[in-house]
Scaffold this motif. Structure first.
Motif, PDB file in Angstrom:
ATOM      1  N   ARG A 171      96.170  56.303  34.870  1.00  0.00           N
ATOM      2  CA  ARG A 171      95.534  54.949  34.493  1.00  0.00           C
ATOM      3  C   ARG A 171      95.089  54.361  35.455  1.00  0.00           C
ATOM      4  O   ARG A 171      93.883  53.624  35.269  1.00  0.00           O
ATOM      5  N   LEU A 172      95.327  54.370  36.818  1.00  0.00           N
ATOM      6  CA  LEU A 172      94.674  53.824  38.014  1.00  0.00           C
ATOM      7  C   LEU A 172      93.318  54.427  38.101  1.00  0.00           C
ATOM      8  O   LEU A 172      92.199  53.754  38.089  1.00  0.00           O
TER       9      LEU A 172
ATOM     10  N   SER B 230      90.566  42.867  35.309  1.00  0.00           N
ATOM     11  CA  SER B 230      90.254  43.062  33.941  1.00  0.00           C
ATOM     12  C   SER B 230      90.225  44.715  33.771  1.00  0.00           C
ATOM     13  O   SER B 230      90.569  45.268  32.772  1.00  0.00           O
ATOM     14  N   SER B 231      89.859  45.451  34.957  1.00  0.00           N
ATOM     15  CA  SER B 231      89.782  46.779  34.646  1.00  0.00           C
ATOM     16  C   SER B 231      91.357  47.550  34.340  1.00  0.00           C
ATOM     17  O   SER B 231      91.458  48.278  33.633  1.00  0.00           O
TER      18      SER B 231
ATOM     19  N   ARG C 268     101.978  44.183  43.197  1.00  0.00           N
ATOM     20  CA  ARG C 268     101.989  44.992  44.194  1.00  0.00           C
ATOM     21  C   ARG C 268     100.177  45.533  44.326  1.00  0.00           C
ATOM     22  O   ARG C 268     100.468  46.765  44.482  1.00  0.00           O
ATOM     23  N   LEU C 269      99.336  44.800  44.287  1.00  0.00           N
ATOM     24  CA  LEU C 269      98.235  45.029  44.322  1.00  0.00           C
ATOM     25  C   LEU C 269      97.710  45.857  45.765  1.00  0.00           C
ATOM     26  O   LEU C 269      96.901  46.718  45.598  1.00  0.00           O
TER      27      LEU C 269
ATOM     28  N   GLY D 216      95.637  49.378  30.862  1.00  0.00           N
ATOM     29  CA  GLY D 216      96.949  49.182  30.587  1.00  0.00           C
ATOM     30  C   GLY D 216      97.888  49.322  31.610  1.00  0.00           C
ATOM     31  O   GLY D 216      99.066  49.690  31.433  1.00  0.00           O
ATOM     32  N   LEU D 217      97.496  48.915  32.732  1.00  0.00           N
ATOM     33  CA  LEU D 217      98.168  49.161  33.916  1.00  0.00           C
ATOM     34  C   LEU D 217      98.603  47.679  34.668  1.00  0.00           C
ATOM     35  O   LEU D 217      99.603  47.688  35.318  1.00  0.00           O
ATOM     36  N   PHE D 218      97.984  46.498  34.349  1.00  0.00           N
ATOM     37  CA  PHE D 218      98.107  45.554  35.110  1.00  0.00           C
ATOM     38  C   PHE D 218      99.323  44.873  35.100  1.00  0.00           C
ATOM     39  O   PHE D 218      99.887  44.567  36.320  1.00  0.00           O
TER      40      PHE D 218
END
Lengths: 272, 252
Positions: A176-177, A147-148, A161-162, A153-155
């Protein structure tokens, strides 16, 4: 302009309304010293809920120093001394029983240069949540990370590739991270110190759009050297000059009809 | 008293760009002023040659309007002006539209003169037009002066004089209507004179608009569509004399 305050009045009282109804944060008579040198003189300013305040001014005017008072980042500088009433929801943030680590979870910060930890994207965002014990299970932690990243706006760009290193992202994505990392600990206020100055115009536009969206949930204070950015993202603008808050007002008014000559000179690019 | 302060930017080019559009507006104002004066002279003196000149003279004015517009667009795109710089550019963009329209009205004076001349007509109402025309040219000159000096107080005084021009136009119209009723053969002639008076009255309105942009530039307040009294109060300027008369009449 003839009717505007004289230059010798220049560094006197703040022009404009420092107050807002029901402020999230408020500062009164803030003075900051680095050793003998006074960097901030008597600054009083409210930060309203769900609004963005832009702090602008020439280099060395004290805007970043002032921003860093708001979550006690200046505590890390031994010679730095802060005086005055600084409150978050009526709590004195410089009270003896205020834990600065907890305060910084409530008042998060995003820096000029994206500074992801040398860890995976997932771990970068999960770091604060783990530290503060916000998740009891892996599933809860996953939920916080996803959710973060979504709110930042990065998900969509990183969902596959988390586990890749955060440092492998582009500058705009890294920033943004860092925003995702900041909001993962559910802060109430976000401080941003020139968050887009190292980014290209597209990445900047994305960050600005993000700031506007984050406003619905958080109180935001942003230091920026880009006047146009201040004009675009903020509802109120505060102009600092030589450690003093010269003028504060609605952003629309500051950029079309500033009342103080120093503000006018700065935003129009004139010799002050 | 001048409130202009264009020369202090860190960027010299920006100083030059602002100065350039400002001086072009003054040039355009000068051309338009001359056009109005010539139009009036041609009409009063029944001077066919001058009327032809006026009727065809707005090419330069139109050219300047386009040129200044383009420069303003470039400044907005490249410099992103703020505060008084932004207000200056916005005021100029609006001012040149009104100047161009004043040019159009002057051109009409030339054309009406020609058509009156074609029909061998000569009106006995010219003296009234002369009077109205003098007022209008003075008002135009005052508004251009207030622009040149960016003097909000002078601009407000000039705005006040529009009331007199409107009253004078009404009086000429009533007069001409009476003549038309008395002698229907006069109607064609009287109508043309009415149109001339109308053109002059419109020039007064455009001059007033220019003054409102001057107040906007200097004070950052929009004084369109408010009474003169409200305008003066909102910008904290004391107006007396001519202006006070207009206030009593509740002029808008």
């Amino acid at each position: 302009m003839a009717e505007k305050p004289d230059m010798h009045q220049a560094l006197g009282e703040t022009v404009g309304d420092i107050f807002v109804d029901n402020p999230k944060m408020s500062t009164r008579n803030t003075n900051v010293f680095y050793g003998e040198k006074q960097a901030i003189h008597n600054v009083s300013l409210d930060f309203g809920k769900n609004s963005v305040v832009a702090l602008i001014g020439p280099s060395g005017c004290g805007k970043s120093t002032f921003l860093r008072c708001l979550n006690r980042m200046n505590d890390t500088i031994p010679i730095c001394r802060v005086e005055g009433d600084l409150k978050l929801d009526d709590e004195d943030i410089y009270a003896k029983d205020m834990d600065p680590v907890l305060l910084r979870a409530r008042v998060g910060m995003v820096f000029q240069k994206p500074n992801p930890f040398p860890k995976s994207i997932y771990d970068n965002v999960a770091y604060g949540a783990r530290l503060h014990g916000l998740a009891r299970t892996r599933a809860e932690l996953d939920e916080i990370v996803v959710s973060s990243l979504q709110r930042a706006g990065l998900f969509e760009e990183v969902k596959d590739r988390l586990q890749s290193p955060g440092t492998g992202l582009s500058g705009g994505q890294q920033q943004r991270l860092c925003i995702a990392r900041t909001i993962a600990v559910s802060p109430e206020v976000i401080l941003m110190d020139e968050p887009a100055s190292a980014l290209d115009p597209i990445a900047t536009a994305i960050i600005e759009e993000l700031i506007d969206e984050l406003r619905s949930k958080y109180t935001i204070a942003i230091v920026t050297h880009s006047m146009q950015q201040a004009a675009r993202v903020s509802q109120r603008t505060a102009y600092f000059h030589m450690g003093r808050l010269v003028e504060v007002g609605e952003t629309n008014q500051i950029f079309t009809n500033p009342q103080h000559e120093l503000t006018e000179n700065y935003i129009t690019g004139r010799f002050g | 008293m001048s409130d202009l302060n264009l020369g202090d930017h860190i960027s010299h080019r920006f100083n030059e760009e602002l100065e350039s559009i400002r001086s072009k507006v003054m040039t355009m104002g000068g051309l338009v002023e001359k056009q109005v004066q010539d139009g009036l002279t041609a009409l009063i003196d029944n001077n066919r040659e001058l009327a032809e000149l006026v009727a065809a003279s707005d090419v330069k004015v139109n050219g300047l309007e386009v040129e200044i517009d383009e420069e303003c667009t470039r400044i907005l795109a490249k410099r992103q002006p703020t505060a008084s710089d932004l207000r200056l550019v916005v005021s100029i963009i609006k001012t040149i539209t009104d100047l161009e329209r004043i040019g159009d009205e002057a051109e009409k004076l030339g054309r009406y003169t020609l058509s009156l001349n074609d029909q061998g007509l000569r009106s006995r109402h010219y003296s009234q037009l002369q009077h109205l025309g003098d007022h209008v040219t003075r008002m135009l000159r005052d508004s251009l002066n207030s622009f040149a000096h960016m003097d909000a107080e002078a601009a407000l005084h000039t705005i006040a004089s529009d009331k007199k021009i409107n009253a004078e136009f009404e009086s000429i119209s009533r007069n001409l209507i009476t003549h038309m009723m008395e002698d229907p053969r006069e109607i064609a002639n009287a109508l043309r004179v009415t149109w001339c008076a109308r053109a002059l009255e419109r020039i007064g309105d455009h001059s007033k608009n220019i003054c409102e942009y001057v107040v906007f530039f200097v004070k950052g307040k929009d004084v369109r569509h408010v009474t003169l009294n409200e305008a003066a109060e909102s910008v904290d300027i004391d107006i007396s004399g001519d202006a006070a008369e207009a206030i009593e009449d509740g002029d808008k």
